[in-house]
Design a protein around this motif. Sequence first.
Motif, PDB file in Angstrom:
ATOM      1  N   ALA A 118      37.582  44.614  60.333  1.00 28.78           N
ATOM      2  CA  ALA A 118      38.315  45.832  59.973  1.00 28.78           C
ATOM      3  C   ALA A 118      38.434  45.950  58.455  1.00 28.78           C
ATOM      4  O   ALA A 118      38.288  47.046  57.895  1.00 28.78           O
ATOM      5  CB  ALA A 118      39.693  45.830  60.626  1.00 28.78           C
ATOM      6  N   ALA A 119      38.682  44.846  57.780  1.00 27.77           N
ATOM      7  CA  ALA A 119      38.780  44.875  56.321  1.00 27.77           C
ATOM      8  C   ALA A 119      37.439  45.237  55.698  1.00 27.77           C
ATOM      9  O   ALA A 119      37.368  46.049  54.769  1.00 27.77           O
ATOM     10  CB  ALA A 119      39.265  43.524  55.796  1.00 27.77           C
ATOM     11  N   LEU A 120      36.375  44.647  56.212  1.00 28.37           N
ATOM     12  CA  LEU A 120      35.043  44.900  55.660  1.00 28.37           C
ATOM     13  C   LEU A 120      34.557  46.322  55.938  1.00 28.37           C
ATOM     14  O   LEU A 120      33.665  46.817  55.252  1.00 28.37           O
ATOM     15  CB  LEU A 120      34.048  43.877  56.205  1.00 28.37           C
ATOM     16  CG  LEU A 120      34.267  42.437  55.727  1.00 28.37           C
ATOM     17  CD1 LEU A 120      33.362  41.471  56.489  1.00 28.37           C
ATOM     18  CD2 LEU A 120      34.048  42.321  54.222  1.00 28.37           C
ATOM     19  N   ALA A 121      35.134  46.984  56.924  1.00 26.11           N
ATOM     20  CA  ALA A 121      34.746  48.354  57.259  1.00 26.11           C
ATOM     21  C   ALA A 121      35.377  49.389  56.320  1.00 26.11           C
ATOM     22  O   ALA A 121      34.985  50.555  56.330  1.00 26.11           O
ATOM     23  CB  ALA A 121      35.134  48.663  58.702  1.00 26.11           C
ATOM     24  N   VAL A 122      36.333  48.976  55.517  1.00 28.66           N
ATOM     25  CA  VAL A 122      36.989  49.907  54.583  1.00 28.66           C
ATOM     26  C   VAL A 122      36.041  50.198  53.413  1.00 28.66           C
ATOM     27  O   VAL A 122      35.517  49.255  52.795  1.00 28.66           O
ATOM     28  CB  VAL A 122      38.317  49.303  54.060  1.00 28.66           C
ATOM     29  CG1 VAL A 122      38.923  50.193  52.979  1.00 28.66           C
ATOM     30  CG2 VAL A 122      39.290  49.096  55.202  1.00 28.66           C
ATOM     31  N   PRO A 123      35.801  51.492  53.097  1.00 25.03           N
ATOM     32  CA  PRO A 123      34.909  51.820  51.984  1.00 25.03           C
ATOM     33  C   PRO A 123      35.381  51.164  50.688  1.00 25.03           C
ATOM     34  O   PRO A 123      36.570  51.189  50.359  1.00 25.03           O
ATOM     35  CB  PRO A 123      35.014  53.352  51.891  1.00 25.03           C
ATOM     36  CG  PRO A 123      35.406  53.782  53.274  1.00 25.03           C
ATOM     37  CD  PRO A 123      36.299  52.688  53.791  1.00 25.03           C
ATOM     38  N   GLY A 124      34.456  50.554  49.981  1.00 22.47           N
ATOM     39  CA  GLY A 124      34.767  49.904  48.720  1.00 22.47           C
ATOM     40  C   GLY A 124      34.986  48.408  48.839  1.00 22.47           C
ATOM     41  O   GLY A 124      34.939  47.694  47.847  1.00 22.47           O
ATOM     42  N   VAL A 125      35.252  47.920  50.051  1.00 19.15           N
ATOM     43  CA  VAL A 125      35.443  46.480  50.234  1.00 19.15           C
ATOM     44  C   VAL A 125      34.067  45.822  50.264  1.00 19.15           C
ATOM     45  O   VAL A 125      33.217  46.171  51.085  1.00 19.15           O
ATOM     46  CB  VAL A 125      36.237  46.164  51.516  1.00 19.15           C
ATOM     47  CG1 VAL A 125      36.247  44.667  51.786  1.00 19.15           C
ATOM     48  CG2 VAL A 125      37.663  46.687  51.401  1.00 19.15           C
ATOM     49  N   ALA A 126      33.866  44.886  49.351  1.00 20.87           N
ATOM     50  CA  ALA A 126      32.559  44.250  49.220  1.00 20.87           C
ATOM     51  C   ALA A 126      32.452  42.950  49.991  1.00 20.87           C
ATOM     52  O   ALA A 126      31.387  42.595  50.491  1.00 20.87           O
ATOM     53  CB  ALA A 126      32.264  43.997  47.743  1.00 20.87           C
ATOM     54  N   GLN A 127      33.528  42.211  50.052  1.00 15.85           N
ATOM     55  CA  GLN A 127      33.492  40.934  50.754  1.00 15.85           C
ATOM     56  C   GLN A 127      34.900  40.509  51.154  1.00 15.85           C
ATOM     57  O   GLN A 127      35.878  41.154  50.814  1.00 15.85           O
ATOM     58  CB  GLN A 127      32.814  39.859  49.911  1.00 15.85           C
ATOM     59  CG  GLN A 127      33.493  39.584  48.582  1.00 15.85           C
ATOM     60  CD  GLN A 127      32.762  38.538  47.781  1.00 15.85           C
ATOM     61  OE1 GLN A 127      32.446  37.481  48.303  1.00 15.85           O
ATOM     62  NE2 GLN A 127      32.507  38.824  46.514  1.00 15.85           N
ATOM     63  N   SER A 128      34.957  39.385  51.853  1.00 15.33           N
ATOM     64  CA  SER A 128      36.227  38.878  52.344  1.00 15.33           C
ATOM     65  C   SER A 128      36.386  37.420  51.937  1.00 15.33           C
ATOM     66  O   SER A 128      35.414  36.673  51.900  1.00 15.33           O
ATOM     67  CB  SER A 128      36.251  38.994  53.876  1.00 15.33           C
ATOM     68  OG  SER A 128      37.199  38.126  54.439  1.00 15.33           O
ATOM     69  N   GLU A 129      37.620  37.059  51.635  1.00 15.92           N
ATOM     70  CA  GLU A 129      37.947  35.653  51.392  1.00 15.92           C
ATOM     71  C   GLU A 129      38.197  34.937  52.718  1.00 15.92           C
ATOM     72  O   GLU A 129      38.524  33.763  52.730  1.00 15.92           O
ATOM     73  CB  GLU A 129      39.195  35.546  50.506  1.00 15.92           C
ATOM     74  CG  GLU A 129      38.980  35.981  49.085  1.00 15.92           C
ATOM     75  CD  GLU A 129      38.159  34.978  48.302  1.00 15.92           C
ATOM     76  OE1 GLU A 129      38.328  33.763  48.487  1.00 15.92           O
ATOM     77  OE2 GLU A 129      37.314  35.425  47.510  1.00 15.92           O
ATOM     78  N   GLY A 130      38.079  35.682  53.807  1.00 16.29           N
ATOM     79  CA  GLY A 130      38.298  35.121  55.135  1.00 16.29           C
ATOM     80  C   GLY A 130      39.531  35.706  55.790  1.00 16.29           C
ATOM     81  O   GLY A 130      40.372  36.322  55.149  1.00 16.29           O
ATOM     82  N   ALA A 131      39.603  35.532  57.082  1.00 15.01           N
ATOM     83  CA  ALA A 131      40.755  35.985  57.857  1.00 15.01           C
ATOM     84  C   ALA A 131      41.385  34.777  58.523  1.00 15.01           C
ATOM     85  O   ALA A 131      40.688  33.840  58.920  1.00 15.01           O
ATOM     86  CB  ALA A 131      40.334  37.012  58.900  1.00 15.01           C
ATOM     87  N   SER A 132      42.713  34.807  58.643  1.00 16.42           N
ATOM     88  CA  SER A 132      43.448  33.690  59.222  1.00 16.42           C
ATOM     89  C   SER A 132      44.338  34.160  60.344  1.00 16.42           C
ATOM     90  O   SER A 132      44.834  35.292  60.333  1.00 16.42           O
ATOM     91  CB  SER A 132      44.329  33.015  58.161  1.00 16.42           C
ATOM     92  OG  SER A 132      43.559  32.541  57.099  1.00 16.42           O
ATOM     93  N   LEU A 133      44.550  33.282  61.298  1.00 16.74           N
ATOM     94  CA  LEU A 133      45.505  33.512  62.373  1.00 16.74           C
ATOM     95  C   LEU A 133      46.385  32.282  62.465  1.00 16.74           C
ATOM     96  O   LEU A 133      45.894  31.152  62.362  1.00 16.74           O
ATOM     97  CB  LEU A 133      44.799  33.748  63.708  1.00 16.74           C
ATOM     98  CG  LEU A 133      45.735  33.995  64.894  1.00 16.74           C
ATOM     99  CD1 LEU A 133      45.174  35.069  65.808  1.00 16.74           C
ATOM    100  CD2 LEU A 133      46.017  32.727  65.675  1.00 16.74           C
ATOM    101  N   HIS A 134      47.669  32.525  62.626  1.00 21.55           N
ATOM    102  CA  HIS A 134      48.633  31.441  62.796  1.00 21.55           C
ATOM    103  C   HIS A 134      49.562  31.822  63.932  1.00 21.55           C
ATOM    104  O   HIS A 134      50.034  32.955  64.013  1.00 21.55           O
ATOM    105  CB  HIS A 134      49.440  31.232  61.510  1.00 21.55           C
ATOM    106  CG  HIS A 134      50.565  30.262  61.673  1.00 21.55           C
ATOM    107  ND1 HIS A 134      50.387  28.907  61.526  1.00 21.55           N
ATOM    108  CD2 HIS A 134      51.868  30.443  62.007  1.00 21.55           C
ATOM    109  CE1 HIS A 134      51.552  28.299  61.749  1.00 21.55           C
ATOM    110  NE2 HIS A 134      52.463  29.210  62.036  1.00 21.55           N
ATOM    111  N   SER A 135      49.822  30.886  64.810  1.00 18.76           N
ATOM    112  CA  SER A 135      50.777  31.094  65.899  1.00 18.76           C
ATOM    113  C   SER A 135      51.531  29.792  66.108  1.00 18.76           C
ATOM    114  O   SER A 135      50.917  28.741  66.307  1.00 18.76           O
ATOM    115  CB  SER A 135      50.040  31.493  67.188  1.00 18.76           C
ATOM    116  OG  SER A 135      50.956  31.616  68.256  1.00 18.76           O
TER     117      SER A 135
END
Length: 194
Positions: free
Chosen positions: A143-160
């Motif tokens: 979802a983050a990468l689909a936003v116009p202008g976003v070139a890359q990701s530092e990663g996604a995290s999940l915590h529970s």
Amino acid sequence: MRQRFELPAHAELEPWVERALDTARRGGATQADASVSVSRGLSLTVRKGEVESVEFHHDRDLSVEVFFGQRSGSASTADLSAAGLDDAVAAACAIAKASGEDPCSGLADADRMARELPELDLDHAWELSTDEAIDHARVCEAAALAVPGVAQSEGASLHSSRGIDLYGNTHGFRGERNGSNHYVSCSAIAGQGE
């Protein structure tokens, strides 16, 4: 397989708090308080859709604060054996004996302690398998990468995680809090030109 992180009952934690308070009294403390915390959970990270880390954790620790008149000292330990608790209390006592007087130091008066503790509804288990957790993190990153202008990701995290805290003091007060903590997050990098 879906996981539900079960927590110990209040009765399982009470002996640790009682031992810490009793040891503090025997060590000469005029007042003391102790808190034991237990939490269990899952944390994971994906980057570029690939799994970077998956960690299951089971944490537990005890913190104790002692007062010698208006001198205080505190210590904590993850070693909840009898020897570990005794060592933590001894360390707190040594710190208190070496510290200076503080006129504001000490527990609140016993008549100021809460008598009724409302149920705050803070514990909500999130039952999910490791594969489902990974999928949630991947969807977040996508979802983050689909936003116009976003070139890359530092990663996604999940915590529970779910946790229980039991607090007690030498005034006889005991309080317990159960709670859960869940989040999914992503750090995205955007830019224009250079």
